[in-house]
Design an enzyme around this catalytic site. Structure first.
Site, short mmCIF file in Angstrom:
data_model
loop_
_atom_site.label_atom_id
_atom_site.label_comp_id
_atom_site.label_asym_id
_atom_site.label_seq_id
_atom_site.Cartn_x
_atom_site.Cartn_y
_atom_site.Cartn_z
N LYS A 4 0.84 -1.81 0.02
CA LYS A 4 -0.22 -0.40 -0.12
C LYS A 4 0.89 1.05 -0.60
CE LYS A 4 -4.32 -2.33 1.91
NZ LYS A 4 -5.27 -1.76 2.82
N LYS A 9 -7.63 -11.07 -7.55
CA LYS A 9 -8.83 -11.01 -6.24
C LYS A 9 -10.14 -10.12 -6.97
CE LYS A 9 -7.11 -9.15 -2.12
NZ LYS A 9 -6.79 -9.61 -0.74
N LYS A 19 -13.48 -4.33 -4.13
CA LYS A 19 -14.63 -3.06 -3.99
C LYS A 19 -13.50 -1.96 -4.96
CE LYS A 19 -15.24 -3.95 0.12
NZ LYS A 19 -15.96 -3.69 1.85
#
Length: 365
Positions: free
Chosen positions: A151, A231, A234
């Protein structure tokens, strides 16, 4: 000699059957070697209120959460809004997302009488224990966690909250002396930090925290419908890539119809060479509650285009009652708020005495 070989073969077969059991429990990391997870004990897990869950969340976590309510004597599920603000959040949207997540969890089958469902930020003990555990954690230990690397690299840098949120995650779990934590494989290293911190605290201040075990779901990861090498997420910018549990039947049908497959019309299961078709088989098997082998068997004689209709029917059948229940619960925000208030009260009843003991051992009182 023959008897010896037959005995060894029987032992080997018993080992293989035991190892391949879909109900097996996994212990994260190297801890608890040669030990099985304790029977009973408390389960804790959390989910961020970052929008309505998608199909991957439902199959990979929420379906398992519902099952765990019947398997363990004490279960806590937290809407971890403190974790969510490691990324910028609009306050009004965050408030709405918290209630949406509560509605989603209830609609999926979480029973607030059997599980404690609560909002993390309303139990202040989480933050205080996180500070104490942070003082037992080295910066080097946090730097090596995979999610920080990923991240922070995406953003070129990261906030202090993003850097230290695994410590808050540890506090979430240890605050309730949790014995089991349902996690995905990408969270196993974070659970190893929780286990490390339990040992460090216990060694310094005396035994208090159990070292929790990971409960890994046996469900395969659901992949993106547009890029089956990653994967389902959202945050995927492609709207056709992700099925939300509130999607209408028409939206579900469209997304599955446009799902990436390949140029071979036969339906087979081979995730390495045919990830797109295999992803559809995974979804079909999970939503129809059948094995992958049975899903492939049902696809005999169908090309991938026709098979997509079969997958669509299975998804719509499972998600329609959930979507309808979410819509009903959304119209009753006061009920959702009452459920969270009740859960917060029950969570604090468990958390407060643990933190009092921590404060006393540390020397605060």
């Amino acid at each position: 000699m023959a008897l010896f070989m037959r005995a060894n073969m029987k032992r080997l077969l018993r080992f293989i059957l035991k190892f391949n059991s879909p109900k097996r429990l996994f212990c994260a990391g190297a801890c608890h070697k040669n030990k099985m997870p304790p029977a009973g004990g408390r389960v804790f897990s959390g989910i961020q209120p970052t929008g309505v869950p998608h199909l991957g969340n439902y199959l990979g976590a929420l379906e398992n959460w519902v099952a765990l309510q019947n398997q363990y004597p004490s279960v806590l599920y937290s809407i971890v809004d403190m974790h969510s603000i490691t990324q910028p959040q609009d306050p009004n949207q965050l408030r709405s997302n918290i209630l949406d997540m509560a509605a989603s969890l209830l609609a999926c089958g979480i029973d607030p009488e059997r599980a404690i469902l609560f909002q993390q930020s309303q139990v202040s003990e989480h933050a205080e224990l996180s500070w104490i555990l942070g003082c037992l954690t080295s910066m080097a230990r946090l730097r090596h966690l995979p999610q920080w690397k990923m991240k922070s690299k995406l953003k070129s840098e990261g906030s202090v909250g993003l850097y230290t949120y695994p410590v808050l995650q540890a506090a979430d779990i240890l605050l309730y002396k949790s014995a089991h934590v349902p996690v995905g494989e990408d969270q196993v290293q974070h659970l190893e930090l929780v286990q490390d911190l339990a040992r460090i605290f216990n060694n310094r201040y005396g035994d208090l925290f159990p070292e929790p075990y990971a409960l890994l779901s046996s469900t395969r990861k659901v992949k993106s419908l547009r890029d089956p090498t990653v994967k389902m997420s959202k945050s995927d910018p492609q709207t056709m890539a992700t099925i939300a549990i509130t999607d209408s039947p028409d939206a579900i049908a469209l997304k599955i119809r446009r799902a990436v497959t390949d140029f071979t019309s036969e339906v087979t299961f081979d995730p390495d060479t045919r990830p797109g078709v295999s992803n559809l088989v995974t979804i079909h098997a999970a939503m129809a509650r059948i094995s992958v082998e049975e899903a492939v068997y049902q696809a005999r004689g169908l090309d991938t285009g026709t098979y997509k209709k079969l997958v669509t029917e299975a998804v719509i059948q499972r998600l329609t009652p959930i979507r309808e229940e979410i819509e009903r619960l959304r119209s009753e925000p006061s009920h959702l708020e009452a459920v969270l208030v009740q859960g917060t009260r029950r969570a604090r009843e468990l958390a407060a005495p643990v933190l009092r003991e921590v404060r006393q051992r540390v020397g605060f009182c």
